[in-house]
Design a protein around this motif. Structure first.
Motif, PDB file in Angstrom:
ATOM      1  N   THR A 147       0.850  -1.180   0.000  1.00  0.00           N
ATOM      2  CA  THR A 147       0.000   0.000   0.000  1.00  0.00           C
ATOM      3  C   THR A 147       0.887   1.232   0.000  1.00  0.00           C
ATOM      4  OG1 THR A 147      -1.720   1.230   1.170  1.00  0.00           O
ATOM      5  CG2 THR A 147      -0.162   0.007   2.532  1.00  0.00           C
ATOM      6  N   SER A 148       0.380   2.300  -0.564  1.00  0.00           N
ATOM      7  CA  SER A 148       1.101   3.563  -0.533  1.00  0.00           C
ATOM      8  C   SER A 148       0.605   4.447   0.621  1.00  0.00           C
ATOM      9  CB  SER A 148       0.941   4.299  -1.864  1.00  0.00           C
ATOM     10  OG  SER A 148      -0.423   4.459  -2.171  1.00  0.00           O
ATOM     11  N   ASP A 149      -0.440   4.004   1.301  1.00  0.00           N
ATOM     12  CA  ASP A 149      -0.964   4.773   2.435  1.00  0.00           C
ATOM     13  C   ASP A 149      -0.053   4.621   3.646  1.00  0.00           C
ATOM     14  OD1 ASP A 149      -4.560   4.962   2.264  1.00  0.00           O
ATOM     15  OD2 ASP A 149      -3.080   5.027   0.664  1.00  0.00           O
ATOM     16  N   GLN A 150       0.047   5.677   4.418  1.00  0.00           N
ATOM     17  CA  GLN A 150       0.835   5.633   5.642  1.00  0.00           C
ATOM     18  C   GLN A 150       0.006   5.070   6.800  1.00  0.00           C
ATOM     19  OE1 GLN A 150       4.186   6.389   5.716  1.00  0.00           O
ATOM     20  NE2 GLN A 150       3.786   6.381   3.522  1.00  0.00           N
ATOM     21  N   SER A 151      -1.298   5.254   6.713  1.00  0.00           N
ATOM     22  CA  SER A 151      -2.192   4.794   7.770  1.00  0.00           C
ATOM     23  C   SER A 151      -3.004   3.611   7.253  1.00  0.00           C
ATOM     24  CB  SER A 151      -3.123   5.928   8.196  1.00  0.00           C
ATOM     25  OG  SER A 151      -4.045   5.473   9.156  1.00  0.00           O
ATOM     26  N   TYR A 152      -2.873   2.485   7.936  1.00  0.00           N
ATOM     27  CA  TYR A 152      -3.602   1.292   7.505  1.00  0.00           C
ATOM     28  C   TYR A 152      -3.759   0.340   8.680  1.00  0.00           C
ATOM     29  CZ  TYR A 152       1.295  -0.088   6.884  1.00  0.00           C
ATOM     30  OH  TYR A 152       2.640  -0.300   7.073  1.00  0.00           O
ATOM     31  N   GLY A 153      -4.644  -0.590   8.505  1.00  0.00           N
ATOM     32  CA  GLY A 153      -4.856  -1.617   9.516  1.00  0.00           C
ATOM     33  C   GLY A 153      -4.664  -2.992   8.900  1.00  0.00           C
ATOM     34  N   LEU A 154      -4.139  -3.884   9.670  1.00  0.00           N
ATOM     35  CA  LEU A 154      -3.910  -5.260   9.218  1.00  0.00           C
ATOM     36  C   LEU A 154      -4.696  -6.203  10.122  1.00  0.00           C
ATOM     37  CD1 LEU A 154      -0.144  -4.679   8.751  1.00  0.00           C
ATOM     38  CD2 LEU A 154      -1.655  -5.352   6.883  1.00  0.00           C
ATOM     39  N   PHE A 155      -5.298  -7.197   9.527  1.00  0.00           N
ATOM     40  CA  PHE A 155      -6.193  -8.103  10.243  1.00  0.00           C
ATOM     41  C   PHE A 155      -5.860  -9.550   9.876  1.00  0.00           C
ATOM     42  CE2 PHE A 155      -9.328  -4.704  11.042  1.00  0.00           C
ATOM     43  CZ  PHE A 155      -8.987  -3.807  10.046  1.00  0.00           C
ATOM     44  N   TRP A 156      -6.131 -10.426  10.814  1.00  0.00           N
ATOM     45  CA  TRP A 156      -6.119 -11.849  10.529  1.00  0.00           C
ATOM     46  C   TRP A 156      -7.466 -12.437  10.935  1.00  0.00           C
ATOM     47  CZ3 TRP A 156      -2.840 -15.211   8.122  1.00  0.00           C
ATOM     48  CH2 TRP A 156      -1.560 -14.740   7.802  1.00  0.00           C
ATOM     49  N   TYR A 157      -7.972 -13.291  10.047  1.00  0.00           N
ATOM     50  CA  TYR A 157      -9.216 -14.000  10.308  1.00  0.00           C
ATOM     51  C   TYR A 157      -8.961 -15.496  10.148  1.00  0.00           C
ATOM     52  CZ  TYR A 157     -11.929  -9.680  10.000  1.00  0.00           C
ATOM     53  OH  TYR A 157     -12.462  -8.427  10.219  1.00  0.00           O
ATOM     54  N   LYS A 158      -9.740 -16.261  10.913  1.00  0.00           N
ATOM     55  CA  LYS A 158      -9.695 -17.716  10.831  1.00  0.00           C
ATOM     56  C   LYS A 158     -11.008 -18.214  10.249  1.00  0.00           C
ATOM     57  CE  LYS A 158      -9.721 -21.695  14.033  1.00  0.00           C
ATOM     58  NZ  LYS A 158      -9.657 -22.072  15.481  1.00  0.00           N
ATOM     59  N   GLN A 159     -10.921 -19.153   9.335  1.00  0.00           N
ATOM     60  CA  GLN A 159     -12.128 -19.740   8.758  1.00  0.00           C
ATOM     61  C   GLN A 159     -12.057 -21.258   8.901  1.00  0.00           C
ATOM     62  OE1 GLN A 159     -12.906 -19.430   4.440  1.00  0.00           O
ATOM     63  NE2 GLN A 159     -15.028 -18.937   4.937  1.00  0.00           N
ATOM     64  N   PRO A 160     -12.716 -21.800   9.926  1.00  0.00           N
ATOM     65  CA  PRO A 160     -12.735 -23.271  10.065  1.00  0.00           C
ATOM     66  C   PRO A 160     -13.592 -23.887   8.972  1.00  0.00           C
ATOM     67  CG  PRO A 160     -13.960 -22.184  11.855  1.00  0.00           C
ATOM     68  CD  PRO A 160     -13.401 -21.104  10.988  1.00  0.00           C
ATOM     69  N   GLY A 203      -2.457  -1.879  13.890  1.00  0.00           N
ATOM     70  CA  GLY A 203      -2.482  -0.603  13.212  1.00  0.00           C
ATOM     71  C   GLY A 203      -1.089  -0.218  12.762  1.00  0.00           C
ATOM     72  N   SER A 204      -1.004   0.511  11.678  1.00  0.00           N
ATOM     73  CA  SER A 204       0.301   0.834  11.103  1.00  0.00           C
ATOM     74  C   SER A 204       1.136   1.712  12.026  1.00  0.00           C
ATOM     75  CB  SER A 204       0.141   1.521   9.744  1.00  0.00           C
ATOM     76  OG  SER A 204      -0.633   2.702   9.862  1.00  0.00           O
ATOM     77  N   TYR A 205       0.478   2.444  12.923  1.00  0.00           N
ATOM     78  CA  TYR A 205       1.220   3.310  13.832  1.00  0.00           C
ATOM     79  C   TYR A 205       1.419   2.692  15.212  1.00  0.00           C
ATOM     80  CZ  TYR A 205       0.703   6.983  10.349  1.00  0.00           C
ATOM     81  OH  TYR A 205       0.771   7.724   9.190  1.00  0.00           O
ATOM     82  N   ASP A 206       0.931   1.473  15.372  1.00  0.00           N
ATOM     83  CA  ASP A 206       1.117   0.805  16.668  1.00  0.00           C
ATOM     84  C   ASP A 206       2.584   0.461  16.847  1.00  0.00           C
ATOM     85  OD1 ASP A 206      -2.004  -1.116  16.441  1.00  0.00           O
ATOM     86  OD2 ASP A 206      -1.598   0.967  17.006  1.00  0.00           O
ATOM     87  N   GLU A 207       3.116   0.827  17.990  1.00  0.00           N
ATOM     88  CA  GLU A 207       4.542   0.591  18.219  1.00  0.00           C
ATOM     89  C   GLU A 207       4.822  -0.830  18.660  1.00  0.00           C
ATOM     90  OE1 GLU A 207       5.773   5.182  19.382  1.00  0.00           O
ATOM     91  OE2 GLU A 207       6.004   3.579  20.859  1.00  0.00           O
ATOM     92  N   GLN A 208       3.839  -1.427  19.311  1.00  0.00           N
ATOM     93  CA  GLN A 208       4.013  -2.793  19.796  1.00  0.00           C
ATOM     94  C   GLN A 208       3.341  -3.769  18.835  1.00  0.00           C
ATOM     95  OE1 GLN A 208       5.659  -3.547  22.642  1.00  0.00           O
ATOM     96  NE2 GLN A 208       6.082  -1.414  23.098  1.00  0.00           N
ATOM     97  N   ASN A 209       3.913  -4.939  18.727  1.00  0.00           N
ATOM     98  CA  ASN A 209       3.248  -6.009  17.983  1.00  0.00           C
ATOM     99  C   ASN A 209       2.002  -6.444  18.740  1.00  0.00           C
ATOM    100  OD1 ASN A 209       5.143  -6.008  15.971  1.00  0.00           O
ATOM    101  ND2 ASN A 209       6.237  -7.818  16.703  1.00  0.00           N
TER     102      ASN A 209
END
Lengths: 115, 116
Positions: free
Chosen positions: A27-40, A52-58
């Motif tokens: 992405t070229s955006d500086q602000s973004y969110g990343l998600f994980w989903y599980k599908q059984p 979040g892209s600005y979150d300092e901690q994992n």
């Protein structure tokens, strides 16, 4: 445009072992969110973890943690102490302001946990 | 724990018929979404809905599709004149807000649509 790449179509892990599912994004955006989903196998999509892209901690949620490496544009999911019930498809997704915050999903990784 | 509820879980219809898929989003959520997942493929966005109107839609969401919030709790997806290729799992999702951590989308269990 935003894109998610999951290069591992299938992964196997022994019960009680840890496993890492790979996800890279673009992405070229500086602000973004990343998600994980599980599908059984039953089909529902279950939210696991958000970074979040600005979150300092994992991000961490119980046995799930997200190994976020911003410079490498990777957001790998780590599942510790795998359980048989972790066998499922896992989808990584990204949402950005440029994408109107509509998540784009990857193709998924199938995880099988062996006893 | 609040959840998104979808009915029916499985819908079988004849080609050319109309179907309505129903969803009850989480009660304090403001943003609602429909996605579809063709068997074995990735989840694809169809439409988002906010403040009683469509806010975004994908190229998949053509005139065959429509969405409605007929009352304060239900959110529906109507598919007119179904085609074989409409066979898929349809997911409803809702989120509390649009940006940041609160834009986490919570999905329902899905409706599997089979068009014969």
């Amino acid at each position: 445009a935003q894109k998610i790449t999951q290069t591992q179509p299938g992964m196997f892990v022994q019960e009680k072992e840890a496993v890492t599912l790979d996800c890279t994004y673009d992405t070229s955006d500086q602000s973004y969110g990343l998600f994980w989903y599980k599908q059984p196998s039953s089909g529902e999509m279950i939210f696991l973890i958000y970074q979040g892209s600005y979150d300092e901690q994992n991000a961490t949620e119980g046995r799930y943690s997200l190994n976020f490496q911003k410079a490498r544009k990777s957001a790998n999911l780590v599942i510790s102490a795998s359980q048989l019930g972790d066998s499922a498809m896992y989808f990584c997704a990204i949402s950005t302001s440029g994408g109107s915050y509509i998540p784009t999903f990857g193709r998924g990784t199938s995880l099988i946990v062996h006893p | 724990e609040p959840e998104v509820t979808q009915t029916p879980s499985h819908q079988v219809t004849q080609m050319g018929q109309e179907v309505i898929l129903r969803c009850v989003p989480i009660s304090n959520h403001l943003y609602f979404y429909w996605y579809r997942q063709i068997l074995g493929q990735k989840v694809e966005f169809l439409v988002s809905f906010y403040n009683n109107e469509i806010s975004e839609k994908s190229e998949i969401f053509d005139d065959q599709f429509s969405v409605e919030r007929p009352d304060g709790s239900n959110f529906t997806l109507k598919i007119r004149s179904t085609k074989l290729e409409d066979s898929a799992m349809y997911f409803c999702a809702s989120s509390e807000a649009l940006t940041g951590v609160k834009n986490i989308q919570y999905f329902g269990a899905g409706t599997r649509l089979s068009v014969l």
